[in-house]
Scaffold this motif. Structure first.
Motif, PDB file in Angstrom:
ATOM      1  N   MET A   1       2.322   3.746  -2.316  1.00 31.76           N
ATOM      2  CA  MET A   1       2.804   2.491  -1.694  1.00 31.76           C
ATOM      3  C   MET A   1       1.622   1.691  -1.142  1.00 31.76           C
ATOM      4  SD  MET A   1       5.533   0.781  -1.061  1.00 31.76           S
ATOM      5  CE  MET A   1       7.124   0.923  -0.320  1.00 31.76           C
ATOM      6  N   ILE A   2       1.539   0.416  -1.512  1.00 30.69           N
ATOM      7  CA  ILE A   2       0.541  -0.446  -0.875  1.00 30.69           C
ATOM      8  C   ILE A   2       1.191  -0.977   0.401  1.00 30.69           C
ATOM      9  CG2 ILE A   2      -0.912  -2.495  -1.060  1.00 30.69           C
ATOM     10  CD1 ILE A   2      -0.785  -2.186  -4.119  1.00 30.69           C
ATOM     11  N   LYS A   3       0.616  -0.593   1.534  1.00 28.73           N
ATOM     12  CA  LYS A   3       1.221  -0.964   2.810  1.00 28.73           C
ATOM     13  C   LYS A   3       1.060  -2.446   3.085  1.00 28.73           C
ATOM     14  CE  LYS A   3       1.072   3.222   5.552  1.00 28.73           C
ATOM     15  NZ  LYS A   3       0.634   3.804   6.815  1.00 28.73           N
ATOM     16  N   PHE A   4       2.017  -2.991   3.835  1.00 26.80           N
ATOM     17  CA  PHE A   4       1.915  -4.385   4.256  1.00 26.80           C
ATOM     18  C   PHE A   4       0.670  -4.581   5.117  1.00 26.80           C
ATOM     19  CE2 PHE A   4       2.651  -7.693   7.365  1.00 26.80           C
ATOM     20  CZ  PHE A   4       2.824  -8.764   6.515  1.00 26.80           C
ATOM     21  N   LEU A   5       0.469  -3.655   6.040  1.00 31.74           N
ATOM     22  CA  LEU A   5      -0.681  -3.713   6.947  1.00 31.74           C
ATOM     23  C   LEU A   5      -0.921  -2.296   7.439  1.00 31.74           C
ATOM     24  CD1 LEU A   5      -2.655  -5.451   8.733  1.00 31.74           C
ATOM     25  CD2 LEU A   5      -0.852  -5.504  10.438  1.00 31.74           C
ATOM     26  N   ASP A   6      -2.073  -1.724   7.097  1.00 32.46           N
ATOM     27  CA  ASP A   6      -2.349  -0.340   7.472  1.00 32.46           C
ATOM     28  C   ASP A   6      -3.133  -0.310   8.786  1.00 32.46           C
ATOM     29  OD1 ASP A   6      -3.006   2.302   7.700  1.00 32.46           O
ATOM     30  OD2 ASP A   6      -3.588   2.552   5.599  1.00 32.46           O
ATOM     31  N   LEU A   7      -2.374  -0.315   9.898  1.00 31.05           N
ATOM     32  CA  LEU A   7      -3.018  -0.420  11.223  1.00 31.05           C
ATOM     33  C   LEU A   7      -3.904   0.770  11.530  1.00 31.05           C
ATOM     34  CD1 LEU A   7      -0.407  -1.878  13.715  1.00 31.05           C
ATOM     35  CD2 LEU A   7      -2.529  -2.901  12.889  1.00 31.05           C
ATOM     36  N   SER A   8      -3.487   1.964  11.119  1.00 25.15           N
ATOM     37  CA  SER A   8      -4.306   3.120  11.480  1.00 25.15           C
ATOM     38  C   SER A   8      -5.635   3.063  10.723  1.00 25.15           C
ATOM     39  CB  SER A   8      -3.553   4.434  11.285  1.00 25.15           C
ATOM     40  OG  SER A   8      -3.483   4.753   9.922  1.00 25.15           O
ATOM     41  N   ALA A   9      -5.622   2.565   9.484  1.00 24.92           N
ATOM     42  CA  ALA A   9      -6.885   2.423   8.744  1.00 24.92           C
ATOM     43  C   ALA A   9      -7.764   1.322   9.355  1.00 24.92           C
ATOM     44  CB  ALA A   9      -6.603   2.118   7.274  1.00 24.92           C
ATOM     45  N   ILE A  10      -7.125   0.248   9.818  1.00 28.99           N
ATOM     46  CA  ILE A  10      -7.898  -0.828  10.462  1.00 28.99           C
ATOM     47  C   ILE A  10      -8.614  -0.281  11.701  1.00 28.99           C
ATOM     48  CG2 ILE A  10      -7.582  -2.910  11.887  1.00 28.99           C
ATOM     49  CD1 ILE A  10      -5.738  -3.972   9.742  1.00 28.99           C
ATOM     50  N   ASN A  11      -7.886   0.501  12.501  1.00 27.00           N
ATOM     51  CA  ASN A  11      -8.476   1.000  13.743  1.00 27.00           C
ATOM     52  C   ASN A  11      -9.366   2.215  13.546  1.00 27.00           C
ATOM     53  OD1 ASN A  11      -7.595  -0.965  15.610  1.00 27.00           O
ATOM     54  ND2 ASN A  11      -5.518  -0.151  15.435  1.00 27.00           N
ATOM     55  N   ALA A  12      -9.203   2.900  12.414  1.00 32.81           N
ATOM     56  CA  ALA A  12     -10.067   4.048  12.125  1.00 32.81           C
ATOM     57  C   ALA A  12     -11.542   3.613  12.060  1.00 32.81           C
ATOM     58  CB  ALA A  12      -9.659   4.695  10.808  1.00 32.81           C
ATOM     59  N   ARG A  13     -11.782   2.339  11.733  1.00 34.32           N
ATOM     60  CA  ARG A  13     -13.158   1.832  11.684  1.00 34.32           C
ATOM     61  C   ARG A  13     -13.861   1.948  13.042  1.00 34.32           C
ATOM     62  NH1 ARG A  13     -12.398  -4.212   9.690  1.00 34.32           N
ATOM     63  NH2 ARG A  13     -10.815  -4.120  11.302  1.00 34.32           N
TER      64      ARG A  13
ATOM     65  N   PRO B   1       1.430  -8.085   1.230  1.00 39.46           N
ATOM     66  CA  PRO B   1       0.363  -7.411   1.987  1.00 39.46           C
ATOM     67  C   PRO B   1      -0.831  -8.335   2.277  1.00 39.46           C
ATOM     68  CG  PRO B   1       1.233  -5.914   0.351  1.00 39.46           C
ATOM     69  CD  PRO B   1       1.885  -7.249   0.092  1.00 39.46           C
ATOM     70  N   MET B   2      -1.311  -8.288   3.508  1.00 37.03           N
ATOM     71  CA  MET B   2      -2.475  -9.082   3.919  1.00 37.03           C
ATOM     72  C   MET B   2      -3.178  -8.327   5.018  1.00 37.03           C
ATOM     73  SD  MET B   2      -4.616 -11.517   4.253  1.00 37.03           S
ATOM     74  CE  MET B   2      -4.164 -12.712   3.017  1.00 37.03           C
ATOM     75  N   SER B   3      -4.450  -8.029   4.795  1.00 40.13           N
ATOM     76  CA  SER B   3      -5.224  -7.399   5.853  1.00 40.13           C
ATOM     77  C   SER B   3      -6.696  -7.498   5.488  1.00 40.13           C
ATOM     78  CB  SER B   3      -4.800  -5.937   6.046  1.00 40.13           C
ATOM     79  OG  SER B   3      -5.724  -5.053   5.453  1.00 40.13           O
ATOM     80  N   PRO B   4      -7.580  -7.333   6.485  1.00 44.10           N
ATOM     81  CA  PRO B   4      -9.013  -7.440   6.194  1.00 44.10           C
ATOM     82  C   PRO B   4      -9.549  -6.256   5.393  1.00 44.10           C
ATOM     83  CG  PRO B   4      -8.652  -6.886   8.497  1.00 44.10           C
ATOM     84  CD  PRO B   4      -7.308  -7.174   7.915  1.00 44.10           C
ATOM     85  N   ILE B   5      -8.729  -5.208   5.233  1.00 46.57           N
ATOM     86  CA  ILE B   5      -9.242  -4.037   4.507  1.00 46.57           C
ATOM     87  C   ILE B   5      -8.456  -3.762   3.229  1.00 46.57           C
ATOM     88  CG2 ILE B   5     -10.217  -2.945   6.579  1.00 46.57           C
ATOM     89  CD1 ILE B   5      -7.703  -1.071   6.469  1.00 46.57           C
TER      90      ILE B   5
END
Ligand code: PLP
Length: 366
Positions: free
Chosen positions: A1-13, A346-350
């Protein structure tokens, strides 16, 4: 599944930086306001180009406190009317109602989704005192038009900049510095997101800034001396610490969002899918990428079956919500059509290039 917004991956940075900060925070023993909130207020003012930032508990409270502070300063009184876009997230309207003001809904421009400036004037009455403008989906509203109108009618202008952190207007000024005062949300899913609820007010008005910083803290400037009937609506210190770590990357993240948007705009070619208007400038930070389709349920199911997650911003317009049943009689067909047809992909910086290409191909075969 391509997530709409993967917050945990965004914050994992930021995992290492967050953990280090938390250790310090724990040792420090200062948990309310204090140095992290002060630092965020200074940095966010520098970023937005405003004189003042006041850290607030969340975006809705930031909006409420702007209106309450204007009341405390005698600029607004209960029952005054506030122009607000009909096409917005309900929080914009709730803030007006919580401040004992009356929302007056104006239809959006069907291309930009933001308030249609040419339709504002007919809604201005002898009771109108303010315009609450919303930079919906991350795209700045027509602020020249709105500020001109406001000047002619002696109205306050407040920005709901919850979705537009970092967006730059044609004059080079950023969201938050385009009107009398602005409210921001740092809800986790926003372009600059905390790890919980958080918000802020920005303004260049010293008296307003002082009133808001008192109102958020029991109405006191000095501990146990209360000059106003205040609240507890302070920005949480730990959230401020996380925001201090993330703020320096906001511009880079917004550039990535625009890069994804440009790929979508260039690659999606399907007459059943209406793409968003974008002028190619920094006035849009693509908080969400919204398309319109006529048979939304079918489209959402199709994407789901191809493992692409979508969301709807928003399924029911504020005036059709049970909570606002007093306004249900209003005829707002442009707003209602938008709410029936919009889908956010889906839209996110990553979001990876390979996922973007996959999504484009799936949309083109719909
Ligand atoms: C998120 C949002 C808010 C509310 O912010 P919270 O921090 O969730 O209270 C207000 N207005 C708009 C347009 C938003 O997108």
């Amino acid at each position: 599944m391509i997530k709409f917004l993967d917050l945990s991956a965004i914050n994992a940075r930021y995992e290492a930086a967050f953990q280090e900060k938390f250790q310090q925070f724990l040792k420090n023993g200062s948990y309310i306001l204090g140095p992290e909130v002060d630092a965020f207020e200074t940095r966010f003012s520098q970023y937005c180009g405003t004189k003042y930032t006041i850290g607030i508990s969340n975006g809705l409270d930031a909006l409420i406190l702007i209106f309450k502070a204007y009341m405390a300063l005698g600029k607004l009184k209960p029952g005054d009317e506030v122009i607000v876009p009909a096409n917005t997230f309900i929080a914009s309207v709730l803030a007006i109602i919580h401040a004992d003001l009356k929302p007056v809904f104006v239809e959006p421009d069907p291309e930009t989704y933001n308030i249609d400036v040419s339709k504002i004037e007919t809604h201005i009455s002898s009771k109108t005192r303010a315009i609450l403008v919303v930079h919906l989906y991350g795209q700045l509203a027509n602020m020249d038009g709105i500020n001109n109108l406001a000047k002619n009618h002696n109205l306050l202008v407040v920005e709901d900049a919850a979705q537009a952190q970092g967006a730059k207007y044609s004059n080079g000024k950023r969201a938050g510095n385009l009107a009398d005062a602005a409210a921001f949300s740092f809800y986790p899913g926003k372009n600059l997101g905390a790890l919980g609820d958080a918000g802020a007010v920005t303004t260049n008005n010293k008296a307003l800034a002082k009133a808001i910083s008192e109102l958020r803290n029991y109405g006191s400037e000095k501990k146990y001396v209360n000059t106003r009937v205040g609240y507890n609506k302070r920005l949480d210190a730990l959230q401020a610490a996380f925001l201090n770590i993330k703020l320096p990357d906001l511009d880079a993240d917004n550039n990535e969002r625009r890069r994804v948007a440009n790929q979508y705009l260039k690659g999606i070619k399907n007459s059943k899918i209406k793409l968003p208007f974008y002028d190619g400038s920094e006035n849009h930070v693509f908080h969400v990428f919204v398309v319109q389709v006529e048979d939304r349920a079918l489209f959402v199911n199709y994407l789901q079956s191809h493992n692409v997650e979508t969301l709807i911003h928003y399924p029911i317009p504020p005036h059709k919500q049970t909570a606002l049943h007093n306004y249900a009689h209003l005829k707002l067909p442009i707003t209602e059509t938008i709410h029936n047809n919009v889908v956010s992909i889906p839209m996110s910086p990553i979001l990876s290039d390979s996922d973007v290409i996959k999504i484009i191909n799936i949309l083109n075969t719909y």
